[in-house]
Scaffold this motif. Structure first.
Motif, PDB file in Angstrom:
ATOM      1  N   SER A 155      -2.736   6.521  -5.387  1.00  0.00           N
ATOM      2  CA  SER A 155      -3.240   6.726  -3.951  1.00  0.00           C
ATOM      3  C   SER A 155      -4.359   5.889  -3.634  1.00  0.00           C
ATOM      4  N   PRO A 156      -4.426   5.416  -2.360  1.00  0.00           N
ATOM      5  CA  PRO A 156      -3.348   4.694  -1.744  1.00  0.00           C
ATOM      6  C   PRO A 156      -2.675   3.597  -2.261  1.00  0.00           C
ATOM      7  N   ASN A 183      -0.774  14.046   0.573  1.00  0.00           N
ATOM      8  CA  ASN A 183      -1.373  14.152   1.522  1.00  0.00           C
ATOM      9  C   ASN A 183      -2.457  15.487   1.881  1.00  0.00           C
ATOM     10  N   ASP A 219       4.559   6.747   2.162  1.00  0.00           N
ATOM     11  CA  ASP A 219       3.354   5.949   1.692  1.00  0.00           C
ATOM     12  C   ASP A 219       2.088   6.049   2.665  1.00  0.00           C
ATOM     13  N   PRO A 220       0.954   5.915   2.264  1.00  0.00           N
ATOM     14  CA  PRO A 220       0.598   5.380   1.183  1.00  0.00           C
ATOM     15  C   PRO A 220       0.218   6.398   0.093  1.00  0.00           C
ATOM     16  N   TRP A 221       0.018   7.577   0.459  1.00  0.00           N
ATOM     17  CA  TRP A 221      -0.720   8.586  -0.407  1.00  0.00           C
ATOM     18  C   TRP A 221       0.589   9.616  -0.916  1.00  0.00           C
ATOM     19  N   GLN A 263      -4.756  11.648   6.432  1.00  0.00           N
ATOM     20  CA  GLN A 263      -3.615  12.322   5.673  1.00  0.00           C
ATOM     21  C   GLN A 263      -3.041  13.503   6.509  1.00  0.00           C
ATOM     22  N   ARG A 313      -1.342   3.683   7.254  1.00  0.00           N
ATOM     23  CA  ARG A 313      -1.673   3.092   6.076  1.00  0.00           C
ATOM     24  C   ARG A 313      -3.233   2.719   5.810  1.00  0.00           C
ATOM     25  N   THR A 314      -3.428   2.113   4.801  1.00  0.00           N
ATOM     26  CA  THR A 314      -4.900   1.758   4.324  1.00  0.00           C
ATOM     27  C   THR A 314      -5.004   0.001   4.355  1.00  0.00           C
ATOM     28  N   TYR A 356       6.346   4.114   5.445  1.00  0.00           N
ATOM     29  CA  TYR A 356       5.234   4.491   6.331  1.00  0.00           C
ATOM     30  C   TYR A 356       5.892   5.535   7.286  1.00  0.00           C
TER      31      TYR A 356
END
Length: 505
Positions: free
Chosen positions: A350-351, A301, A296-298, A308, A114-115, A270
């Motif tokens: 994204s993200p 990837n 998530d979050p992409w 990713q 996650r970011t 996630y």
């Protein structure tokens, strides 16, 4: 609710819908030798945001044990270690954690899942369902009259999607086996719903949010029944019972289980939760998983990004483990009307857990997970006229099969005249939704019927039968986005699934 297949959900981002998408993944390469070196000696910083990480290692007790020691020295806390697939879920506030742990012998990839910093849960979705109680009294009377005349479930005349894949006819031949369970990896399922409780398997259900399976009673239910309706809607399409109440599922005789993976309040899915879900399904006798979401979050990837790449690696290992244990994974193609076989695409969302940044990606190296993982059945959506739904992703060589997902631009001649998919929602209610999120459970239901008919068949054999029995309408005249042949093309893959063939094969 957040993204279950559009932005979070694999349902469509329609006024009524929830969106669904998934991606193509890669599997880990050759295993490295067990670690012989020492862990990093420098004191680990704890000044960064608290993030969750996936650390992917050579499978096995020895290597995983050695890496866990290194994780601790690098300022990480092990949440769960899946030794059989070599995936470790870690929390750390060390901003250098990923870079440090990637240098440890035995670690094959590692990255943040996650970011944004960890917080107390979340789930999200796009659009709101149109509940059945919004129909007029005259519409409901018309529905009830039609149902009674045809010996159908009370709301079945509104389910144009069942005859579209001949599921209504299939139910008279074989409604499915109680020995087959479809695991719904989603926002949870309301197992108290009158259309679902007879077919619900609590012993094959869990809450996997955070990466550790919680099997306590009710843990699999939606966080917020008003917002987290996605998983319950999916469940009804698969196996709503033919019990004289509400709607009917594609496979009304099979069992369903709920494996909740969506964070509270944001509905974000996630990687650590999805890894837990695939492993749980594999270890608890689930035959088919329904995946109406992307991790998530992409949205995509990319393998050239270390974080990713670690997500693809971790989820890919878990999905492969499930397939090896006899599980067929089915996932939605997504709701952005993208050609997944294009040379390049724009990802502007994204993200999705912090600040999105527009980027140009190549679908050949950036994949929607779990939709495009090897062995996964990728599903596009169709409307009442069998045309691709206007929102559905597509792509030659990317779509395996198609199924009804709803389309507000394709309207059936039914009492409600609603082109979306009617199914169950929490609180004993029913509602219309649209999206590839809604198409995927139709395929999961047909796959469950095939598994009921061919109980000894492998996931690969069931997937082959899905494709072999599908009916392909062929490309619409003048639609340049549809490429390929009458047998295999970018809109339908091998075609629209056929439930009647599944029970007669």
């Amino acid at each position: 609710m957040a993204h279950p297949r559009s932005r979070r959900a694999r349902a469509l981002a329609l006024p009524l819908g929830l969106a669904l998408t998934a991606s193509l993944g890669f599997l880990p390469g050759a295993a490295t030798a067990a670690p012989q070196g020492s862990a990093p000696a420098a004191a680990a910083s704890t000044n960064g945001p608290l993030l969750s990480y996936v650390v992917n290692t050579t499978p096995g007790h020895t290597t995983v044990g050695q890496v866990q020691k290194a994780i601790t020295k690098a300022g990480g806390k092990v949440i769960v270690a899946h030794e059989r697939i070599g995936v470790i879920v870690v929390h750390s506030a060390n901003p250098d954690f990923a870079r440090t742990i990637r240098t440890v012998p035995g670690v094959q990839s590692a990255g943040a899942s996650r970011t944004a910093p960890l917080k107390a849960s979340g789930t999200t979705d796009i659009g709101k369902p149109q509940k059945i109680d919004r129909l007029s009294k005259s519409q409901l009377r018309s529905v009830a009259t039609a149902a009674k005349a045809n010996g159908e479930e009370p709301l079945e005349p509104l389910q144009w999607d069942l005859p579209a894949i001949k599921a209504d006819q299939a139910a008279k031949v074989n409604p499915g086996s109680r020995n087959v369970t479809v695991g719904i990896i989603d926002t949870g399922v309301d197992d108290t719903h009158p259309d679902l409780k007879a077919n619900f398997s609590a012993k094959q259900s869990a809450n996997c949010v955070g990466g550790v399976a919680d099997t306590s009673k009710g843990s699999w239910r939606p966080w917020d029944p008003d917002e987290d309706y996605h998983g319950t809607h999916v469940a009804g399409t698969i196996a709503a019972a033919r019990n004289g109440v509400g709607v009917a599922g594609v496979a009304p005789g099979v069992k369903i289980s709920a494996i909740k993976v969506s964070e509270p309040k944001t509905s974000l899915f996630y990687a650590e939760s999805v890894v837990c879900a695939f492993v749980f399904a594999a270890d608890h006798g689930v035959a088919v998983t329904n995946n109406s979401y992307y991790v998530d979050p992409w949205m995509f990837n990319c393998k050239d990004d270390a974080d990713q790449a670690a997500i693809i690696d971790a989820v890919g290992r878990a999905a492969k483990y499930a397939q090896g244990k006899g599980v067929l994974n089915i996932a939605a193609a997504g709701n952005s009307n993208l050609d997944l076989a294009a040379d390049k695409l724009t990802d502007s969302g994204s993200p999705n857990d912090s600040t999105p940044v527009e980027r140009t990606i190549s679908p050949k190296t950036c994949w929607d997970v779990p939709t495009q993982l090897p062995g996964t059945v990728t599903v596009s959506a169709t409307g009442v006229h069998q045309a691709k739904s206007f929102y559905s992703n597509y792509g030659l060589g990317q779509i395996d099969v198609a199924a009804p997902g709803g389309d507000s631009k394709q309207v059936p001649e039914l009492p409600a005249k609603n082109g979306n998919i009617l199914s169950t929602v929490p609180g004993g209610d029913w509602a219309f939704l649209a999206g590839t999120s809604m198409a995927t459970p139709h395929v999961a239901g047909v796959a469950a019927l095939l598994k009921s008919t061919h109980p000894k068949s492998s996931p690969q054999e069931i997937q082959w039968l899905l494709k072999q029995q599908a009916d392909n309408p062929g490309c619409p005249t003048g639609d340049a986005t549809c490429t390929g042949t009458k047998q295999i093309n970018s809109h339908y893959g091998y075609g629209i699934v056929n439930a009647l063939d599944a029970v007669k094969s």
